[in-house]
Scaffold this motif. Structure first.
Motif, mmCIF file in Angstrom:
data_model
loop_
_atom_site.group_PDB
_atom_site.id
_atom_site.type_symbol
_atom_site.label_atom_id
_atom_site.label_comp_id
_atom_site.label_asym_id
_atom_site.label_seq_id
_atom_site.Cartn_x
_atom_site.Cartn_y
_atom_site.Cartn_z
ATOM 1 N N ASN A 15 -14.760 0.193 -4.497
ATOM 2 C CA ASN A 15 -14.746 1.314 -3.554
ATOM 3 C C ASN A 15 -13.755 1.018 -2.427
ATOM 4 N N VAL A 16 -13.460 2.024 -1.643
ATOM 5 C CA VAL A 16 -12.457 1.905 -0.583
ATOM 6 C C VAL A 16 -12.888 0.899 0.486
ATOM 7 N N GLU A 17 -14.164 0.864 0.819
ATOM 8 C CA GLU A 17 -14.624 -0.058 1.848
ATOM 9 C C GLU A 17 -14.320 -1.501 1.462
ATOM 10 N N MET A 18 -14.573 -1.854 0.209
ATOM 11 C CA MET A 18 -14.260 -3.206 -0.265
ATOM 12 C C MET A 18 -12.756 -3.452 -0.228
ATOM 13 N N ALA A 19 -11.996 -2.462 -0.630
ATOM 14 C CA ALA A 19 -10.539 -2.608 -0.631
ATOM 15 C C ALA A 19 -10.004 -2.816 0.778
ATOM 16 N N LEU A 20 -10.527 -2.082 1.741
ATOM 17 C CA LEU A 20 -10.063 -2.237 3.113
ATOM 18 C C LEU A 20 -10.454 -3.605 3.677
ATOM 19 N N GLY A 21 -11.569 -4.151 3.225
ATOM 20 C CA GLY A 21 -11.936 -5.512 3.588
ATOM 21 C C GLY A 21 -10.947 -6.511 3.014
ATOM 22 N N ALA A 22 -10.533 -6.285 1.772
ATOM 23 C CA ALA A 22 -9.522 -7.152 1.149
ATOM 24 C C ALA A 22 -8.198 -7.049 1.891
ATOM 25 N N VAL A 23 -7.828 -5.826 2.263
ATOM 26 C CA VAL A 23 -6.588 -5.620 3.027
ATOM 27 C C VAL A 23 -6.625 -6.435 4.314
ATOM 28 N N LYS A 24 -7.742 -6.406 4.991
ATOM 29 C CA LYS A 24 -7.884 -7.160 6.243
ATOM 30 C C LYS A 24 -7.765 -8.659 5.984
ATOM 31 N N ALA A 25 -8.412 -9.141 4.935
ATOM 32 C CA ALA A 25 -8.381 -10.571 4.615
ATOM 33 C C ALA A 25 -6.988 -11.035 4.181
ATOM 34 N N LEU A 26 -6.191 -10.128 3.671
ATOM 35 C CA LEU A 26 -4.855 -10.494 3.188
ATOM 36 C C LEU A 26 -3.832 -10.660 4.315
ATOM 37 N N ASP A 27 -4.208 -10.372 5.525
ATOM 38 C CA ASP A 27 -3.341 -10.617 6.687
ATOM 39 C C ASP A 27 -1.914 -10.105 6.521
ATOM 40 N N GLY A 28 -1.755 -8.848 6.215
ATOM 41 C CA GLY A 28 -0.424 -8.256 6.147
ATOM 42 C C GLY A 28 0.284 -8.396 4.810
ATOM 43 N N ARG A 29 -0.312 -9.083 3.851
ATOM 44 C CA ARG A 29 0.311 -9.231 2.524
ATOM 45 C C ARG A 29 0.042 -8.032 1.629
ATOM 46 N N SER A 30 -0.975 -7.232 1.976
ATOM 47 C CA SER A 30 -1.334 -6.075 1.169
ATOM 48 C C SER A 30 -0.237 -5.022 1.237
ATOM 49 N N GLY A 31 0.089 -4.488 0.072
ATOM 50 C CA GLY A 31 1.140 -3.480 -0.004
ATOM 51 C C GLY A 31 2.515 -4.094 -0.154
ATOM 52 N N LYS A 32 2.617 -5.400 0.056
ATOM 53 C CA LYS A 32 3.889 -6.111 -0.100
ATOM 54 C C LYS A 32 3.763 -7.090 -1.266
ATOM 55 N N ASP A 33 3.140 -8.241 -0.992
ATOM 56 C CA ASP A 33 2.968 -9.277 -2.012
ATOM 57 C C ASP A 33 1.769 -9.015 -2.915
ATOM 58 N N VAL A 34 0.776 -8.298 -2.400
ATOM 59 C CA VAL A 34 -0.470 -8.074 -3.141
ATOM 60 C C VAL A 34 -0.744 -6.570 -3.216
ATOM 61 N N LYS A 35 -0.943 -6.078 -4.425
ATOM 62 C CA LYS A 35 -1.288 -4.672 -4.639
ATOM 63 C C LYS A 35 -2.809 -4.539 -4.630
ATOM 64 N N VAL A 36 -3.314 -3.594 -3.846
ATOM 65 C CA VAL A 36 -4.753 -3.369 -3.749
ATOM 66 C C VAL A 36 -5.045 -1.940 -4.191
#
Length: 73
Positions: A15-36
Motif C-alpha cells: 500500500n502507499v503508506e508502506m511505500a512512503l515509509g520506504a521512501v523516507k528510509a531511502l534518504d533521497g535515493r527513491s526515484g533515482k537509484d531505487v524504484k518504489v
C-alpha cells in the motif's frame, strides 16, 4: 533494512503508506537509484509519483473485481 542494504534497486509495497515509509528510509535515493511501487492509487501516492519519489502506484477497483460474473470462455 533499506539503509543497511544499499544494493537494493527496487521496492514493492502492498500500500502507499508502506511505500512512503520506504521512501523516507531511502534518504533521497527513491526515484533515482531505487524504484518504489505501491498499490492503492491514493491521493498521497499520486502526489508522490508526480514529485518523482514514488515510481508508480496502482489503483484497484475491488467493487469491479468482486462483481464480475463468469460467463465462460
Amino acid at each position: 533494512m533499506l539503509q543497511a542494504h544499499r544494493v537494493i534497486t527496487g521496492v514493492f509495497a502492498a500500500n502507499v503508506e508502506m511505500a512512503l515509509g520506504a521512501v523516507k528510509a531511502l534518504d533521497g535515493r527513491s526515484g533515482k537509484d531505487v524504484k518504489v511501487v505501491a498499490f492503492d492509487g491514493t491521493p498521497d501516492g499520486i502526489t508522490a509519483v508526480r514529485d518523482g519519489t514514488l515510481t508508480a502506484t496502482i489503483a484497484q477497483q475491488p467493487e469491479l473485481l468482486g462483481n464480475r460474473r463468469w460467463t465462460g470462455p
